[in-house]
Scaffold this motif. Structure first.
Motif, PDB file in Angstrom:
ATOM      1  N   ARG A  78      10.470   4.432  17.451  1.00 57.79           N
ATOM      2  CA  ARG A  78      10.779   5.416  16.423  1.00 57.79           C
ATOM      3  C   ARG A  78      10.149   5.073  15.073  1.00 57.79           C
ATOM      4  N   VAL A  79      10.141   3.801  14.728  1.00 57.75           N
ATOM      5  CA  VAL A  79       9.535   3.400  13.451  1.00 57.75           C
ATOM      6  C   VAL A  79       8.041   3.697  13.464  1.00 57.75           C
ATOM      7  N   LYS A  80       7.378   3.351  14.567  1.00 62.04           N
ATOM      8  CA  LYS A  80       5.939   3.627  14.670  1.00 62.04           C
ATOM      9  C   LYS A  80       5.669   5.133  14.670  1.00 62.04           C
ATOM     10  N   GLU A  81       6.512   5.875  15.386  1.00 54.43           N
ATOM     11  CA  GLU A  81       6.327   7.328  15.450  1.00 54.43           C
ATOM     12  C   GLU A  81       6.441   7.958  14.066  1.00 54.43           C
ATOM     13  N   LEU A  82       7.447   7.538  13.302  1.00 55.64           N
ATOM     14  CA  LEU A  82       7.624   8.094  11.966  1.00 55.64           C
ATOM     15  C   LEU A  82       6.433   7.781  11.071  1.00 55.64           C
ATOM     16  N   MET A  83       5.940   6.560  11.159  1.00 56.98           N
ATOM     17  CA  MET A  83       4.914   6.096  10.221  1.00 56.98           C
ATOM     18  C   MET A  83       3.487   6.427  10.647  1.00 56.98           C
ATOM     19  N   GLU A  84       3.261   6.671  11.947  1.00 58.33           N
ATOM     20  CA  GLU A  84       1.875   6.774  12.420  1.00 58.33           C
ATOM     21  C   GLU A  84       1.526   8.058  13.160  1.00 58.33           C
ATOM     22  N   SER A  85       2.522   8.766  13.731  1.00 55.95           N
ATOM     23  CA  SER A  85       2.208   9.875  14.639  1.00 55.95           C
ATOM     24  C   SER A  85       1.989  11.193  13.902  1.00 55.95           C
TER      25      SER A  85
ATOM     26  N   PRO B  63       0.817  -1.220   0.000  1.00 49.11           N
ATOM     27  CA  PRO B  63       0.000   0.000   0.000  1.00 49.11           C
ATOM     28  C   PRO B  63       0.853   1.273   0.000  1.00 49.11           C
ATOM     29  N   SER B  64       0.245   2.353  -0.430  1.00 49.19           N
ATOM     30  CA  SER B  64       0.934   3.636  -0.511  1.00 49.19           C
ATOM     31  C   SER B  64       1.462   4.086   0.845  1.00 49.19           C
ATOM     32  N   ARG B  65       2.737   4.530   0.869  1.00 50.34           N
ATOM     33  CA  ARG B  65       3.391   5.105   2.058  1.00 50.34           C
ATOM     34  C   ARG B  65       3.326   4.193   3.288  1.00 50.34           C
ATOM     35  N   SER B  66       3.357   2.878   3.069  1.00 55.69           N
ATOM     36  CA  SER B  66       3.177   1.935   4.185  1.00 55.69           C
ATOM     37  C   SER B  66       4.472   1.264   4.624  1.00 55.69           C
ATOM     38  N   VAL B  67       5.533   1.363   3.807  1.00 59.44           N
ATOM     39  CA  VAL B  67       6.758   0.590   4.059  1.00 59.44           C
ATOM     40  C   VAL B  67       7.843   1.506   4.626  1.00 59.44           C
ATOM     41  N   VAL B  68       8.494   1.053   5.696  1.00 60.56           N
ATOM     42  CA  VAL B  68       9.693   1.746   6.182  1.00 60.56           C
ATOM     43  C   VAL B  68      10.916   1.002   5.640  1.00 60.56           C
ATOM     44  N   PHE B  69      11.832   1.776   5.097  1.00 62.73           N
ATOM     45  CA  PHE B  69      13.031   1.247   4.446  1.00 62.73           C
ATOM     46  C   PHE B  69      14.213   1.458   5.381  1.00 62.73           C
ATOM     47  N   LEU B  70      14.991   0.400   5.636  1.00 59.36           N
ATOM     48  CA  LEU B  70      16.170   0.490   6.494  1.00 59.36           C
ATOM     49  C   LEU B  70      17.407   0.139   5.671  1.00 59.36           C
ATOM     50  N   CYS B  71      18.338   1.100   5.583  1.00 60.10           N
ATOM     51  CA  CYS B  71      19.547   0.884   4.792  1.00 60.10           C
ATOM     52  C   CYS B  71      20.620   1.825   5.319  1.00 60.10           C
ATOM     53  N   PHE B  72      21.880   1.338   5.419  1.00 57.02           N
ATOM     54  CA  PHE B  72      22.886   2.065   6.182  1.00 57.02           C
ATOM     55  C   PHE B  72      24.207   2.282   5.448  1.00 57.02           C
ATOM     56  N   GLY B  73      24.177   2.346   4.137  1.00 59.22           N
ATOM     57  CA  GLY B  73      25.360   2.746   3.397  1.00 59.22           C
ATOM     58  C   GLY B  73      26.376   1.647   3.168  1.00 59.22           C
ATOM     59  N   SER B  74      27.404   1.987   2.379  1.00 62.61           N
ATOM     60  CA  SER B  74      28.371   0.981   1.956  1.00 62.61           C
ATOM     61  C   SER B  74      29.293   0.532   3.081  1.00 62.61           C
ATOM     62  N   LEU B  75      29.438   1.337   4.143  1.00 57.81           N
ATOM     63  CA  LEU B  75      30.309   0.960   5.257  1.00 57.81           C
ATOM     64  C   LEU B  75      29.544   0.812   6.567  1.00 57.81           C
TER      65      LEU B  75
ATOM     66  N   VAL C  11       6.826   3.411  -0.288  1.00 55.37           N
ATOM     67  CA  VAL C  11       7.805   3.722   0.771  1.00 55.37           C
ATOM     68  C   VAL C  11       7.408   5.012   1.480  1.00 55.37           C
ATOM     69  N   GLY C  12       7.230   4.902   2.812  1.00 57.75           N
ATOM     70  CA  GLY C  12       6.767   6.044   3.588  1.00 57.75           C
ATOM     71  C   GLY C  12       7.744   6.535   4.625  1.00 57.75           C
ATOM     72  N   GLY C  13       8.877   5.835   4.802  1.00 55.33           N
ATOM     73  CA  GLY C  13       9.862   6.257   5.799  1.00 55.33           C
ATOM     74  C   GLY C  13      11.194   5.594   5.530  1.00 55.33           C
ATOM     75  N   PHE C  14      12.250   6.190   6.061  1.00 54.41           N
ATOM     76  CA  PHE C  14      13.613   5.743   5.774  1.00 54.41           C
ATOM     77  C   PHE C  14      14.425   5.823   7.055  1.00 54.41           C
TER      78      PHE C  14
ATOM     79  N   GLU D  71       9.668  -6.297  14.231  1.00 56.18           N
ATOM     80  CA  GLU D  71       8.556  -7.237  14.382  1.00 56.18           C
ATOM     81  C   GLU D  71       7.488  -6.678  15.318  1.00 56.18           C
ATOM     82  N   LYS D  72       7.925  -6.105  16.437  1.00 54.63           N
ATOM     83  CA  LYS D  72       6.963  -5.574  17.412  1.00 54.63           C
ATOM     84  C   LYS D  72       6.260  -4.305  16.921  1.00 54.63           C
ATOM     85  N   SER D  73       6.889  -3.587  16.000  1.00 54.30           N
ATOM     86  CA  SER D  73       6.271  -2.343  15.511  1.00 54.30           C
ATOM     87  C   SER D  73       5.022  -2.585  14.698  1.00 54.30           C
ATOM     88  N   GLY D  74       4.942  -3.773  14.076  1.00 55.79           N
ATOM     89  CA  GLY D  74       3.793  -4.076  13.230  1.00 55.79           C
ATOM     90  C   GLY D  74       3.844  -3.394  11.872  1.00 55.79           C
ATOM     91  N   GLN D  75       4.912  -2.674  11.591  1.00 57.32           N
ATOM     92  CA  GLN D  75       5.013  -1.937  10.326  1.00 57.32           C
ATOM     93  C   GLN D  75       5.526  -2.826   9.198  1.00 57.32           C
TER      94      GLN D  75
END
Length: 481
Positions: free
Chosen positions: A433-440, A277-289, A369-372, A305-309
């Motif tokens: 923090r993940v829930k706050e970014l996506m829901e608050s 769904p639109s803006r529903s996914v949080v993306f986690l990525c931390f660079g080449s190093l 993608v709704g958060g990074f 897992e606990k965030s439910g996102q």
């Protein structure tokens, strides 16, 4: 017959600096195709991951960018006591000056070199440019916040004889919020370290250049840019002209293979994102190093897992036991061994874990993608802003803690990932923090500000926009010689 007008770009080793220089070359050629672009490639003395697939891709798609391979520089291992790979880079580029001079002389046989453009690690090349009477500029691949810090650092250095790592103090740099010593880049923390001396020397010599090209735009960083242009960062000498020519980010589809990742897996994750769904996914990525311990990876997994996102998470192997600067590219991770038992099965309907690498620009521009959650590398920061994706800031190395300070406090485009004393982040914090970014409501406000900044970035790069005007000023200078 009139010789070609050439620009020579000189990045330090590693994919991050190379990609930035390629984007600069691509950008110049887009509007000023009469220039030829040569990029000097220095073999790295450590293993940061192969750049060969990326160089091959660029050579096949943009033949007007020429790569000139320099000879390898021999580094005696016993000469290094620093744990920071930056110390090695400083030494490599110093030893590389002869190779750079020979390359410039070779290029000069068939074209007129109008400018040598170096990155901040390549400061010794100022001497080469001066000896050959070639105007030398910096391409500062981070933002104006770090540029303000960097230019003013010699002043801060002169205020104390202690190492900053030993000080529980805030320091005031022109145009940016007060910076606690713990948020200084790691190479600037220990006065006795070789990396510190290289960092300080580069900061002191930056003003010798003909100008500084910065990968930013005026609407994003007005306060530090004004402080720099007003001469506040170099109170004891003239400030070189600063040209904001960004945001320069990788073209979509532009770097498949650049991270040495599994291209088919990257394509699979883009297909998966199309089903969410639109803006529903949080993306986690931390660079080449950006590497985490096995314990930290477990906490991230539990928190997600606990965030439910819904989530897309790029996982890399923990650092090898050998933590020296010679081993920066760990092998492919075993997800079943690294992540909590059953995690992949329990989250398979709302989450996807990708090994090593994903095409970040493509991911960020997906509607779903709704958060990074980001390490705050400047390239990643600009990519998120240009895609209108709000962030959770989790800095890991280099100037990223300064970038977090800027994103969280100055422009309010990110939430901070709260760390414990040792830099560890608990599952509960990840979840919150993940829930706050996506829901608050706060997350919503950050999203709206990020979308507004996305529009400002587009305006800066459009015809007549601030960054296009600055590039035109440079092109005129270079054409006049």
């Amino acid at each position: 017959m009139k010789q070609k007008e050439s620009l020579v770009l000189y990045p330090s080793p590693g994919i991050g600096h190379l990609v930035s220089m390629v984007e600069l070359g691509r950008h110049i050629l887009k509007y000023y195709p009469s220039f030829s672009i040569t990029i000097l490639i220095t073999p790295p003395p450590f293993n940061p991951g192969s750049t060969a697939p990326y160089i091959k891709h660029i050579s096949s798609t943009i033949p007007s960018i020429i790569f000139h391979n320099l000879p390898a520089v021999e580094i005696p291992p016993e000469s290094f006591t620093s744990a920071h790979h930056e110390a090695v880079l400083f030494d490599v580029v110093l030893r590389n000056n002869h190779n750079v001079e020979q390359a410039l002389l070779t290029i000069s046989e068939t074209s007129t070199i109008r400018a040598l453009i170096i990155d901040m690690f390549c400061t010794p090349a100022l001497d080469v440019g001066a000896s050959l009477n070639i105007p030398t500029y910096y391409f500062f691949t981070s933002g104006a916040v770090f540029l303000s810090f960097f230019l003013y650092f010699p002043i801060i250095h002169s205020t104390t004889t202690e190492s900053f790592r030993d000080l529980d103090s805030h320091f005031h740099f022109p145009g940016i919020p007060p910076v606690h010593a713990r948020d200084f880049p790691k190479p600037s923390l220990d006065r006795a370290d070789m990396a510190y001396q290289g960092f300080l020397n580069n900061a002191m010599r930056l003003p010798e250049s003909k100008g500084i090209l910065v990968n930013t735009f005026e609407a994003l960083e007005p306060q530090p840019l004004k402080a720099i242009s007003d001469g506040l960062c170099i109170p004891n000498g003239p400030t070189p002209p600063v040209y904001c020519i960004g945001p320069l980010i990788t073209d979509r589809k532009g770097t498949n293979g650049a991270g040495g990742g599994n291209t088919s897996a990257s394509i699979d994750c883009l297909t998966w994102l199309d089903t969410q769904p639109s803006r529903s996914v949080v993306f986690l990525c931390f660079g080449s190093l950006g590497l985490f311990s096995a314990e930290q990876l477990t906490e991230i997994a539990i928190g997600l897992e606990k965030s439910g996102q819904r989530f897309l998470w790029v996982v890399r192997n923990p650092p090898t036991e050998d933590k020296s600067w010679r081993n920066l590219a760990p092998p492919e991770p075993d997800l079943d061994a690294l992540l909590p038992k059953g995690f992949l099965d329990r989250t398979k309907d709302r989450g996807l874990v990708v090994k090593q690498w994903a095409s970040q620009v493509d991911v960020l521009n997906k509607e779903s993608v709704g958060g990074f959650v980001s390490h705050c590398g400047w390239n990643s920061t600009l990519e998120a802003i240009c895609a209108g994706v709000p962030m959770v800031a989790w800095p890991l190395y280099a100037e990223q803690r300064l970038n977090r300070l800027f994103l969280v406090e100055q422009v309010k485009l990110a939430l901070p990932m709260d760390e414990s004393e040792g830099g560890f982040v608990s599952a509960a914090v990840v979840e919150h923090r993940v829930k706050e970014l996506m829901e608050s409501e706060e997350g919503k406000a950050i999203r709206e500000r990020t979308l507004a900044m996305r529009d400002a970035a587009r305006a800066a790069m459009a015809e007549g926009g601030s960054s296009r005007v600055e590039l035109a000023r440079l092109a005129e200078l270079w054409s006049q010689g």
